[in-house]
Design a protein around this motif. Structure first.
Motif, mmCIF file in Angstrom:
data_model
loop_
_atom_site.group_PDB
_atom_site.id
_atom_site.type_symbol
_atom_site.label_atom_id
_atom_site.label_comp_id
_atom_site.label_asym_id
_atom_site.label_seq_id
_atom_site.Cartn_x
_atom_site.Cartn_y
_atom_site.Cartn_z
ATOM 1 N N LEU A 103 0.862 -1.183 0.000
ATOM 2 C CA LEU A 103 0.000 0.000 0.000
ATOM 3 C C LEU A 103 0.897 1.231 0.000
ATOM 4 C CD1 LEU A 103 -2.422 -1.238 2.793
ATOM 5 C CD2 LEU A 103 -2.806 -1.336 0.320
ATOM 6 N N VAL A 104 0.501 2.255 -0.733
ATOM 7 C CA VAL A 104 1.346 3.443 -0.880
ATOM 8 C C VAL A 104 0.763 4.602 -0.074
ATOM 9 C CG1 VAL A 104 2.423 5.058 -2.480
ATOM 10 C CG2 VAL A 104 2.037 2.675 -3.176
ATOM 11 N N PRO A 105 1.386 4.985 1.025
ATOM 12 C CA PRO A 105 0.871 6.096 1.832
ATOM 13 C C PRO A 105 0.951 7.413 1.062
ATOM 14 C CG PRO A 105 2.440 4.777 3.082
ATOM 15 C CD PRO A 105 2.557 4.355 1.655
ATOM 16 N N PRO A 106 -0.065 8.257 1.181
ATOM 17 C CA PRO A 106 -0.033 9.546 0.477
ATOM 18 C C PRO A 106 0.832 10.588 1.171
ATOM 19 C CG PRO A 106 -2.070 9.331 1.715
ATOM 20 C CD PRO A 106 -1.354 8.017 1.851
ATOM 21 N N ALA A 107 1.152 10.363 2.454
ATOM 22 C CA ALA A 107 1.916 11.351 3.212
ATOM 23 C C ALA A 107 2.755 10.654 4.273
ATOM 24 C CB ALA A 107 0.970 12.361 3.869
ATOM 25 N N ASP A 108 3.757 11.358 4.755
ATOM 26 C CA ASP A 108 4.559 10.851 5.870
ATOM 27 C C ASP A 108 3.740 10.821 7.152
ATOM 28 O OD1 ASP A 108 6.843 10.683 4.320
ATOM 29 O OD2 ASP A 108 7.751 12.527 5.110
ATOM 30 N N SER A 109 4.000 9.843 7.996
ATOM 31 C CA SER A 109 3.510 9.914 9.369
ATOM 32 C C SER A 109 4.348 10.953 10.120
ATOM 33 C CB SER A 109 3.617 8.552 10.044
ATOM 34 O OG SER A 109 4.955 8.110 10.066
ATOM 35 N N GLY B 175 1.094 9.509 15.283
ATOM 36 C CA GLY B 175 0.024 10.039 14.427
ATOM 37 C C GLY B 175 0.495 10.354 13.025
ATOM 38 N N PRO B 176 -0.408 10.852 12.179
ATOM 39 C CA PRO B 176 -1.796 11.152 12.534
ATOM 40 C C PRO B 176 -2.754 9.972 12.374
ATOM 41 C CG PRO B 176 -1.346 11.920 10.331
ATOM 42 C CD PRO B 176 -0.053 11.365 10.852
#
Length: 478
Positions: A93-99, A195-196
């Protein structure tokens, strides 16, 4: 810079030579890439990478240009696939943003070059997911690298990286640190941001940080990442001064409890117990008062609460993965013990979860009371040195209760600190007759990281481990 020169430096020293202009960050990245590539041929610790170039980082950060890796669990990197150790996610899965934690790692200047292995969904004390294959211990490749941060720990122990991301929901920083001869601090609940996407990971049991080779690197990294973000569920007590200033500071004369018998009643290797006893003698010689004592905990209550929390969390996580992937969880894409735990979690109701959280409160109150009488508790980390590969088989045909009992019979000293949210640190203070590292655990009350780091540094000086080197090591390829 040659590989053997690189592998001899911890993150603090590497940052210093880069900042001084003795070597460029690009040169260090090239050496690190070669080191990771070579040791990984024997260790199988890398999921993705080494990348062609490090991920973006702040050039003015404390660790600017220091090579780093992220464990393939929880910490998200924008645009970099994550598989979470399971076939259910396919190619990732490709996260759209950094944690938030990844933001802090970048701000610290850490140059991420790879993603490291973990067991399926992190629920194991080794790192042998069917999705990746077995990660091997650099001290003895027929043995486990521990888990669930086994890939990160194997690379750091083998000199390919000075420090790497790790997280801990039942011992997953401290167990691989013990198995690989590293420093592994599990910080207090709420100390490091998750988070988030999460408020409190694993109902508060899960925490984030890293594994390293030196106490000073652990302290300095904690300084960089222990930051609160807007919307965090709570802000815990901040340190009186930077944690890096605790390294070398006098801890004073402490009351230290010693306990070497498994709370689960399971087997503890005599060499492990003897190592802890030897550490107790060193602490006594340093002026501390050490005596045998233990919190009054009922192990079955700890285990039952842990099973409910873990399986409920797994059921929720898998439901989310099913929604994101459009794939139904089954024996085709989950390991058998994992699937049994997911099904167990699905069978529980809200009252069962509330009962587990209430049990956790009872446990925490007792351990908190204990730490009004003692400053620290000294125990083993793992019941034995690193076990043989396959000993903790997450694809075994076991029920959820059978699997968790088998797992925590082997790792019985670590989950107490996840239940209570209190900090604990693993230190590489011994070796078995077969040459496998033995980790020793020091735990303390909530927000006692400063004290743990002071004593850890005291032991690092009294019982140094810097000259130990595993058979699989980057310097062998330089």
């Amino acid at each position: 810079m040659k590989i053997d020169e690189y592998a001899a430096l911890d993150a603090t020293a590497l940052a210093a030579v880069i900042a001084a202009g003795e070597v460029t960050a690009d040169e260090v990245a090239a050496v690190a890439t070669a080191a990771i590539t070579e040791v990984n041929k024997e260790l199988n610790a890398v999921v993705a990478g080494p990348f062609d170039r490090p991920l973006d980082y702040a050039p003015d950060g404390r660790f600017a240009g220091v090579p780093f890796a992220i464990k393939d669990l929880v910490c998200q990197i924008a645009g970099v696939p994550t598989r979470l150790g399971t076939r259910l996610t396919g190619t990732g899965l490709v996260p759209p943003a950094d944690s938030h934690l990844m933001e802090r790692f970048r701000a610290a200047g850490l140059a991420t070059l790879a993603v490291t292995t973990t067991p399926e969904l992190g629920f194991n004390g080794n790192s042998e997911a069917l999705a990746y294959g077995s990660t091997r211990n650099p001290w003895h490749t027929a043995h486990s690298a521990g888990g669930s941060s086994g890939g990160s720990a194997a690379l750091v122990a083998a000199g390919a990286l000075p420090v790497a991301h790790a997280n801990d929901g039942g011992g997953s920083i401290r167990i691989p640190a013990a198995c690989n001869g590293l420093v592994g601090l599990k910080p207090s609940r709420g100390r490091v941001p998750s988070g988030p996407g999460h408020s409190e990971g694993l109902f508060g049991c899960g925490v984030e940080l890293a594994v390293s080779r030196t106490v000073r690197d652990t302290a300095a990294l904690l300084d960089e990442v222990a930051v609160s973000f807007p919307g965090d569920p709570f802000v815990i007590a901040q340190p009186a001064r930077p944690w890096s200033q605790e390294v070398g500071a006098d801890p004073g004369r402490l009351r230290i409890a010693l306990h070497t018998e498994s709370w689960a009643g399971s087997y503890v290797d005599p060499e492990v117990a003897q190592t802890v006893e030897a550490v107790a003698q060193v602490l006594e010689a340093a002026g501390h008062h050490v005596e045998r004592a233990t919190p009054r905990i009922e192990w079955q209550t700890v285990l039952n609460s842990t099973i409910t929390l873990w399986t409920t969390f797994l059921a929720e996580a898998v439901a989310g993965l099913e929604a994101m992937t459009g794939t139904k969880a089954s024996a085709e894409n989950l390991e058998r013990a994992t699937l049994a735990c997911v099904e167990h979690g699905r069978s529980l109701d809200a009252l069962a979860l509330c009962a587990a959280l209430d049990a956790g409160n009872t446990i925490t109150r007792e351990v908190g009371r204990f730490f009004t009488e003692y400053d620290l508790l000294l125990t083993p980390v793992h019941n034995t040195p690193a076990p043989p590969l396959g000993h903790l088989d997450q694809n075994a045909d076991l029920t959820a209760v059978e699997w968790a009992t088998h797992l925590f019979d082997n790792c019985s000293f670590t989950p107490l600190y996840n239940q209570t949210g209190m900090p604990a640190i693993s230190l590489p203070l011994g070796q078995s007759t077969r040459g496998l590292p033995i980790g020793v655990q020091l735990g303390g009350p909530a927000c006692s990281e400063a004290l743990l780091l002071r004593v850890a540094a005291q032991l690092e000086q009294a019982m140094p481990w810097a000259d130990r080197r595993p058979r699989v090591h980057a310097a062998n390829f330089g």
